[in-house]
Structures are given as structure tokens and as C-alpha cells.
Design a protein around this motif. Structure first.
Motif, PDB file in Angstrom:
ATOM      1  N   LEU A   1       0.838  -1.206   0.000  1.00  0.00           N
ATOM      2  CA  LEU A   1       0.000   0.000   0.000  1.00  0.00           C
ATOM      3  C   LEU A   1       0.871   1.252   0.000  1.00  0.00           C
ATOM      4  N   LEU A   2       1.933   1.225   0.790  1.00  0.00           N
ATOM      5  CA  LEU A   2       2.850   2.362   0.857  1.00  0.00           C
ATOM      6  C   LEU A   2       3.522   2.607  -0.486  1.00  0.00           C
ATOM      7  N   LEU A   3       4.034   1.553  -1.097  1.00  0.00           N
ATOM      8  CA  LEU A   3       4.708   1.690  -2.397  1.00  0.00           C
ATOM      9  C   LEU A   3       3.728   2.118  -3.489  1.00  0.00           C
ATOM     10  N   PHE A   4       2.497   1.634  -3.413  1.00  0.00           N
ATOM     11  CA  PHE A   4       1.480   2.013  -4.401  1.00  0.00           C
ATOM     12  C   PHE A   4       1.216   3.517  -4.362  1.00  0.00           C
ATOM     13  N   PHE A   5       1.037   4.060  -3.147  1.00  0.00           N
ATOM     14  CA  PHE A   5       0.767   5.494  -3.046  1.00  0.00           C
ATOM     15  C   PHE A   5       1.976   6.319  -3.476  1.00  0.00           C
TER      16      PHE A   5
ATOM     17  N   SER B   1       3.520   9.394  -7.850  1.00  0.00           N
ATOM     18  CA  SER B   1       4.649   9.349  -8.802  1.00  0.00           C
ATOM     19  C   SER B   1       5.979   9.694  -8.143  1.00  0.00           C
ATOM     20  N   GLY B   2       6.165   9.223  -6.918  1.00  0.00           N
ATOM     21  CA  GLY B   2       7.424   9.458  -6.219  1.00  0.00           C
ATOM     22  C   GLY B   2       7.629  10.879  -5.755  1.00  0.00           C
ATOM     23  N   GLY B   3       6.543  11.650  -5.673  1.00  0.00           N
ATOM     24  CA  GLY B   3       6.689  13.072  -5.370  1.00  0.00           C
ATOM     25  C   GLY B   3       6.729  13.446  -3.906  1.00  0.00           C
ATOM     26  N   ASN B   4       6.030  12.723  -3.049  1.00  0.00           N
ATOM     27  CA  ASN B   4       5.941  13.123  -1.644  1.00  0.00           C
ATOM     28  C   ASN B   4       5.863  11.879  -0.764  1.00  0.00           C
ATOM     29  N   GLY B   5       6.981  11.526  -0.176  1.00  0.00           N
ATOM     30  CA  GLY B   5       7.025  10.324   0.659  1.00  0.00           C
ATOM     31  C   GLY B   5       6.193  10.446   1.919  1.00  0.00           C
ATOM     32  N   LEU B   6       6.197  11.637   2.538  1.00  0.00           N
ATOM     33  CA  LEU B   6       5.439  11.841   3.771  1.00  0.00           C
ATOM     34  C   LEU B   6       3.951  11.670   3.531  1.00  0.00           C
TER      35      LEU B   6
ATOM     36  N   GLY C   1       5.418   0.102  13.105  1.00  0.00           N
ATOM     37  CA  GLY C   1       5.293  -0.143  11.674  1.00  0.00           C
ATOM     38  C   GLY C   1       5.857   0.959  10.811  1.00  0.00           C
ATOM     39  N   THR C   2       6.013   2.175  11.376  1.00  0.00           N
ATOM     40  CA  THR C   2       6.567   3.279  10.581  1.00  0.00           C
ATOM     41  C   THR C   2       8.018   3.032  10.191  1.00  0.00           C
ATOM     42  N   SER C   3       8.604   1.980  10.726  1.00  0.00           N
ATOM     43  CA  SER C   3       9.998   1.668  10.385  1.00  0.00           C
ATOM     44  C   SER C   3      10.175   1.304   8.908  1.00  0.00           C
ATOM     45  N   ILE C   4       9.079   1.094   8.181  1.00  0.00           N
ATOM     46  CA  ILE C   4       9.192   0.734   6.767  1.00  0.00           C
ATOM     47  C   ILE C   4       9.176   1.941   5.844  1.00  0.00           C
ATOM     48  N   VAL C   5       8.961   3.147   6.393  1.00  0.00           N
ATOM     49  CA  VAL C   5       8.809   4.309   5.511  1.00  0.00           C
ATOM     50  C   VAL C   5      10.120   4.694   4.830  1.00  0.00           C
ATOM     51  N   GLY C   6      11.232   4.107   5.246  1.00  0.00           N
ATOM     52  CA  GLY C   6      12.491   4.351   4.543  1.00  0.00           C
ATOM     53  C   GLY C   6      12.437   3.906   3.088  1.00  0.00           C
ATOM     54  N   TYR C   7      11.496   3.027   2.762  1.00  0.00           N
ATOM     55  CA  TYR C   7      11.343   2.569   1.378  1.00  0.00           C
ATOM     56  C   TYR C   7      10.888   3.697   0.455  1.00  0.00           C
TER      57      TYR C   7
ATOM     58  N   ILE D   1      12.014   8.444   3.155  1.00  0.00           N
ATOM     59  CA  ILE D   1      11.809   9.203   4.388  1.00  0.00           C
ATOM     60  C   ILE D   1      12.834   8.747   5.414  1.00  0.00           C
ATOM     61  N   THR D   2      13.510   9.698   6.025  1.00  0.00           N
ATOM     62  CA  THR D   2      14.480   9.358   7.060  1.00  0.00           C
ATOM     63  C   THR D   2      13.764   9.331   8.410  1.00  0.00           C
ATOM     64  N   ASP D   3      13.244   8.162   8.763  1.00  0.00           N
ATOM     65  CA  ASP D   3      12.609   7.993  10.063  1.00  0.00           C
ATOM     66  C   ASP D   3      13.664   7.490  11.043  1.00  0.00           C
ATOM     67  N   LEU D   4      13.238   7.044  12.217  1.00  0.00           N
ATOM     68  CA  LEU D   4      14.187   6.569  13.221  1.00  0.00           C
ATOM     69  C   LEU D   4      15.024   5.397  12.720  1.00  0.00           C
ATOM     70  N   THR D   5      14.359   4.438  12.100  1.00  0.00           N
ATOM     71  CA  THR D   5      15.074   3.253  11.625  1.00  0.00           C
ATOM     72  C   THR D   5      16.061   3.601  10.518  1.00  0.00           C
ATOM     73  N   LYS D   6      15.635   4.450   9.587  1.00  0.00           N
ATOM     74  CA  LYS D   6      16.512   4.860   8.493  1.00  0.00           C
ATOM     75  C   LYS D   6      17.698   5.664   9.021  1.00  0.00           C
ATOM     76  N   ALA D   7      17.448   6.519  10.024  1.00  0.00           N
ATOM     77  CA  ALA D   7      18.525   7.294  10.626  1.00  0.00           C
ATOM     78  C   ALA D   7      19.540   6.374  11.298  1.00  0.00           C
ATOM     79  N   THR D   8      19.042   5.355  11.988  1.00  0.00           N
ATOM     80  CA  THR D   8      19.932   4.391  12.641  1.00  0.00           C
ATOM     81  C   THR D   8      20.793   3.663  11.624  1.00  0.00           C
ATOM     82  N   GLU D   9      20.180   3.281  10.516  1.00  0.00           N
ATOM     83  CA  GLU D   9      20.923   2.582   9.466  1.00  0.00           C
ATOM     84  C   GLU D   9      21.995   3.488   8.859  1.00  0.00           C
ATOM     85  N   SER D  10      21.669   4.778   8.711  1.00  0.00           N
ATOM     86  CA  SER D  10      22.658   5.718   8.166  1.00  0.00           C
ATOM     87  C   SER D  10      23.846   5.875   9.108  1.00  0.00           C
ATOM     88  N   ILE D  11      23.557   5.962  10.408  1.00  0.00           N
ATOM     89  CA  ILE D  11      24.631   6.075  11.400  1.00  0.00           C
ATOM     90  C   ILE D  11      25.472   4.809  11.419  1.00  0.00           C
TER      91      ILE D  11
END
Length: 219
Positions: free
Chosen positions: A75-79, A85-90, A161-167, A170-180
Motif C-alpha cells: 500500500l505504501l509503495l502504491f501510493f 509518482s514518487g513526489g511526496n514520501g510523507l 510499523g513506521t519503520s518501513i517508511v524508509g522505502y 523518508i528518514t525515520d528513526l530506523t533509516k537514521a539508525t541505518e545511516s549512522i
């Protein structure tokens, strides 16, 4: 290297702590907006299922069937890729999580409201209560009390579940941790830190929902 030096190297050097702060803000915004929109949408879907018009009821049932069978990530990837069209991840994240949550809340509305006995509603009418008074003083307090435990569980599940928004960029907590982790080659400290933050977020969210429940059911 002691613990303080390790934290300094991982978080303070190059201002990496800002990644955690920005990720935390993104997680909070997505969670709160999705809870708000999803709850309203779920209430609307529930009202549609109670409609006397067959096509309205059927539309709501079809919506619940489709959403229930669609993985949240899909559902997230579809939107993100199709609708926006990849314009607004939030916006894509809020839309996906809100729709997914609405399916859960509509079921909660149905089970909690239907659990209030018809005899209590009839007793209220016998006392001269209007439909609005019946809802405010009899149905709503009991329905909210019945729904709150499951609602809190689903809300906490959404936070995690918001940990998947890096797809969707979006730099959420999980994505930030992965970057660090990628830039420092340290895994344990960032993962422990983000785990503690998620725990605190879940705890605060439960407290907030308890507070709202008390305020909204106070006569």
C-alpha cells in the motif's frame, strides 16, 4: 574506548545526532497524522456499514475486504510510486498508514458500539434522553472503554510499523539508525538507542490515549 567516548564518536561527530532528531520528528508526524485521519476514516466506514442503502454498505464492505488483504508495504509503495509518482514520501506514508489503520478502527467501532446492550439504550430513552444524550452518556463511554485496549495496541503497532517508511525516501528513526551504522560501522549503540526511543514513544502514546479517553468521556 569508554561508553561516553563511544557515544561522542557515533552521535556527536559530524552532528549525527541530528539524524536521530529528524527521524524522530518524521516518525511522530506520520504516526499522529495517520492515527487522526485513520480514526476519522474508520468511523466513516463504520457508518457506511450501518447504512440502509445496500450499495453504501456494500462499498464499505468491499473497502474493508481490499484493505484487509493488502500488505501495508505494498500500500505504501502504491501510493508513493503510482498515486504520487514518487513526489511526496510523507504524504504517501500518511495515506497508506491511515487507510490501513481505518480498516482496524472501523472493526473496533463496530465491535465496541455493538457491545453496548440495546436494553441500556432503551432505558435511556425511557428516561427522556435524546439520541445525542444516549450517545454521550450511555453508548460513547462504554464503547470507548471497550475499544481502548485494542486501539492502544493497534496504535503502538503503527508506531513500530513506521519503520518501513524508509522505502519511500523518508528518514525515520530506523533509516537514521541505518545511516549512522553505515557511516560509523557501529551497530549496537544506535540500535539500543532507537529501541529505547521506540519504547518511550509507545509509552507516551498510550498515556496520551488514556488522557484523551478520560477527557472525552467526562460528563
Amino acid at each position: 574506548m569508554n561508553l561516553s567516548e563511544l557515544f561522542y564518536e557515533i552521535l556527536i561527530v559530524e552532528d549525527r545526532w541530528m539524524l536521530i532528531v529528524n527521524g524522530l520528528l518524521a516518525t511522530i508526524v506520520i504516526t499522529l497524522l495517520s492515527l487522526f485521519v485513520g480514526t476519522l476514516l474508520g468511523g466513516g466506514i463504520y457508518l457506511m456499514t450501518r447504512s440502509n442503502r445496500p450499495w453504501v454498505c456494500k462499498t464499505a464492505q468491499t473497502y474493508r475486504f481490499i484493505v484487509r488483504g493488502t500488505p501495508l508495504l505494498v500500500l505504501l509503495l502504491f501510493f508513493f510510486y503510482v498515486v504520487l509518482s514518487g513526489g511526496n514520501g510523507l504524504l504517501a506514508a500518511v495515506a497508506a498508514f491511515a487507510i490501513n489503520f481505518s480498516n482496524l478502527t472501523s472493526s473496533l467501532f463496530q465491535s465496541s458500539i455493538d457491545s453496548v446492550g440495546r436494553d441500556q439504550i432503551e432505558a435511556g430513552r425511557a428516561l427522556g434522553f435524546t439520541n445525542m444524550q444516549n450517545w454521550k452518556y450511555i453508548v460513547a463511554p462504554q464503547a470507548l472503554k471497550n475499544a481502548l485496549p485494542a486501539y492502544k495496541y493497534q496504535a503502538v503497532t503503527m508506531v513500530k510499523g513506521t519503520s518501513i517508511v524508509g522505502y519511500v525516501a523518508i528518514t525515520d528513526l530506523t533509516k537514521a539508525t541505518e545511516s549512522i551504522r553505515s557511516s560509523t560501522s557501529h551497530s549496537i549503540v544506535p540500535l539500543i538507542l532507537v529501541t529505547v526511543i521506540y519504547f518511550i514513544l509507545a509509552w507516551l502514546l498510550c498515556k496520551l490515549l488514556d488522557y484523551i479517553a478520560i477527557k472525552t468521556t467526562r460528563i
